[in-house]
Design an enzyme around this catalytic site. Structure first.
Site, PDB file in Angstrom:
ATOM      1  N   LYS A  18       0.816  -1.214   0.000  1.00 45.14           N
ATOM      2  CA  LYS A  18       0.000   0.000   0.000  1.00 45.14           C
ATOM      3  C   LYS A  18       0.852   1.268   0.000  1.00 45.14           C
ATOM      4  CE  LYS A  18      -3.525  -2.701  -0.032  1.00 45.14           C
ATOM      5  NZ  LYS A  18      -3.056  -3.989   0.507  1.00 45.14           N
ATOM      6  N   TYR A  42     -11.826 -14.588   3.019  1.00 43.44           N
ATOM      7  CA  TYR A  42     -10.876 -13.518   3.329  1.00 43.44           C
ATOM      8  C   TYR A  42     -10.556 -13.488   4.839  1.00 43.44           C
ATOM      9  CZ  TYR A  42      -8.902  -8.904   3.981  1.00 43.44           C
ATOM     10  OH  TYR A  42      -8.065  -7.875   4.328  1.00 43.44           O
ATOM     11  N   TYR A  85      -2.611 -12.533   3.284  1.00 43.41           N
ATOM     12  CA  TYR A  85      -2.263 -12.329   1.879  1.00 43.41           C
ATOM     13  C   TYR A  85      -1.051 -13.157   1.434  1.00 43.41           C
ATOM     14  CZ  TYR A  85      -5.176  -8.114   2.314  1.00 43.41           C
ATOM     15  OH  TYR A  85      -6.204  -7.237   2.530  1.00 43.41           O
TER      16      TYR A  85
END
Ligand SMILES: *Cc1c(COP(=O)(O)O)cnc(C)c1O
Length: 341
Positions: A59, A273, A299
């Protein structure tokens, strides 16, 4: 010296949060440990987890452009959304602190966990330390409605607000990974070989989209990127990735791509998720014990497990050079303490 064509990107607003290219290392100890199962493949890792800003991770690259755009618009407040353990929320809070604007985070309960570590440690602890104002939603509460209302209130109070999409995945955010594609091509010149596949996780799809846009804009093949979805079904991930990649290509003034050049697997998400799989938990231990490298359960570990699975089933020919891009997320490990008991 051989050079690569450059992206036409310098006119787009950006703040600088990276110190330079992230290192690429070969995972020799892991290769030895895998032995025959490796099928003659070499594994390299690009350490975006070691970006020297606020705990690092993918990010940061997106925020260079997202924050650049917000400042160019004269914004004094930024709103980001995500789950309680969002890496993107943590890094938005840190980037806002760095440029001196207010940050509000709208955090939803999107993962079926409610233990104290998940609710209070890891990223959410760091959000507070970076000085963000937190809005924690009830399970099932709609984040976009909340954000819309909150942004309206702040605007009424005279604030100029930027709302960042989930995971920082907009066409603008994806530009950070278009630049990363350029960085990988530059590294290949030094290494004197090209990576056969570049492997990444796919959450909100901006990372894959940005790499795809960057390689396409630079005239390279797009299908050398393969991602493992940790969020959506395979078809949904392809649709989102394509949309974002073409949005980024529009910004770069380049031709669009087709979905058949997107290589995305939906096979390693597990139950959903943020829910660890046995494979991904095993891979966290494997990489920690063989290389001293930490993966995260949401992830990077799922994507790494996916890559190892593909290696074992012979998806890559012997002698292939694979590049796993470590997208970060290690602060999230502390939220999953109970999984390691
Ligand atoms: C957000 C995130 C990803 C996924 O990136 P997308 O661009 O959302 O697909 C991967 N790894 C980590 C650690 C992340 O925080």
């Amino acid at each position: 010296m051989k050079t690569i064509a450059r992206l036409d990107i310098d006119h787009l607003p950006r703040i600088s949060l990276l110190e330079g290219p992230t290192p690429i290392q070969r995972l020799c100890r892991l290769e030895t440990r895998l032995g025959k199962a490796l099928a003659g493949v070499r594994i390299y890792i690009k350490r975006d987890d070691q970006i020297m800003f606020a705990g690092g991770g993918n990010k940061v690259r997106k925020l260079e452009y997202l924050m650049g755009a917000a400042l160019a618009d004269g914004c004094d407040t930024i709103i980001a959304t995500g789950g309680l353990q969002s890496n993107h929320a943590r890094l938005t809070a840190a980037a806002a602190a760095r440029v001196g604007i207010d940050c509000e985070l709208v955090l939803g309960r999107v993962v079926p966990r409610d233990d104290t570590d998940y609710e209070q440690n890891g990223n959410i602890l760091l959000d507070k330390i970076f000085g963000a104002k937190l809005h924690i939603l009830q399970r099932g509460q709609n984040a976009s409605d909340f954000v819309y209302e909150r942004a309206g209130k702040l605007a009424e109070a005279g604030k100029k607000v930027a709302v960042i999409p989930m995971g920082g995945s907009s066409a603008v955010g994806a530009l950070g990974y278009a630049r990363c594609a350029e960085e990988i091509l530059a590294a290949e010149i030094g290494l004197e070989f090209q990576f056969d596949k570049i492997l990444i996780p796919n959450g909100s799809s901006g990372t894959h989209a940005g790499l795809a846009a960057g390689f396409s804009a630079l005239g390279r093949s797009v299908d050398r990127v393969r991602s493992y979805s940790v969020l959506g079904e395979e078809e949904a991930a392809i649709t989102t990735t394509l949309l974002l990649a073409n949005g980024a290509l529009d910004l770069l003034g380049c031709d669009r791509i087709h979905s058949n050049s997107l290589d995305i697997s939906g096979e390693h998400r597990g139950a959903g998720y943020g829910i660890p799989t046995d494979d991904s938990m095993g891979v966290i231990g494997l990489l920690a014990k063989s290389e001293g490298i930490l993966l995260d359960p949401v992830y990077s570990a799922k994507a790494f497990a996916g890559m190892l699975h593909d290696i074992r089933k012979g998806a890559f020919s012997p002698g292939s050079n694979l590049l796993f891009v470590h997208t970060g997320g290690t602060p999230g490990l502390y939220a999953y303490r109970s999984e390691f008991n």
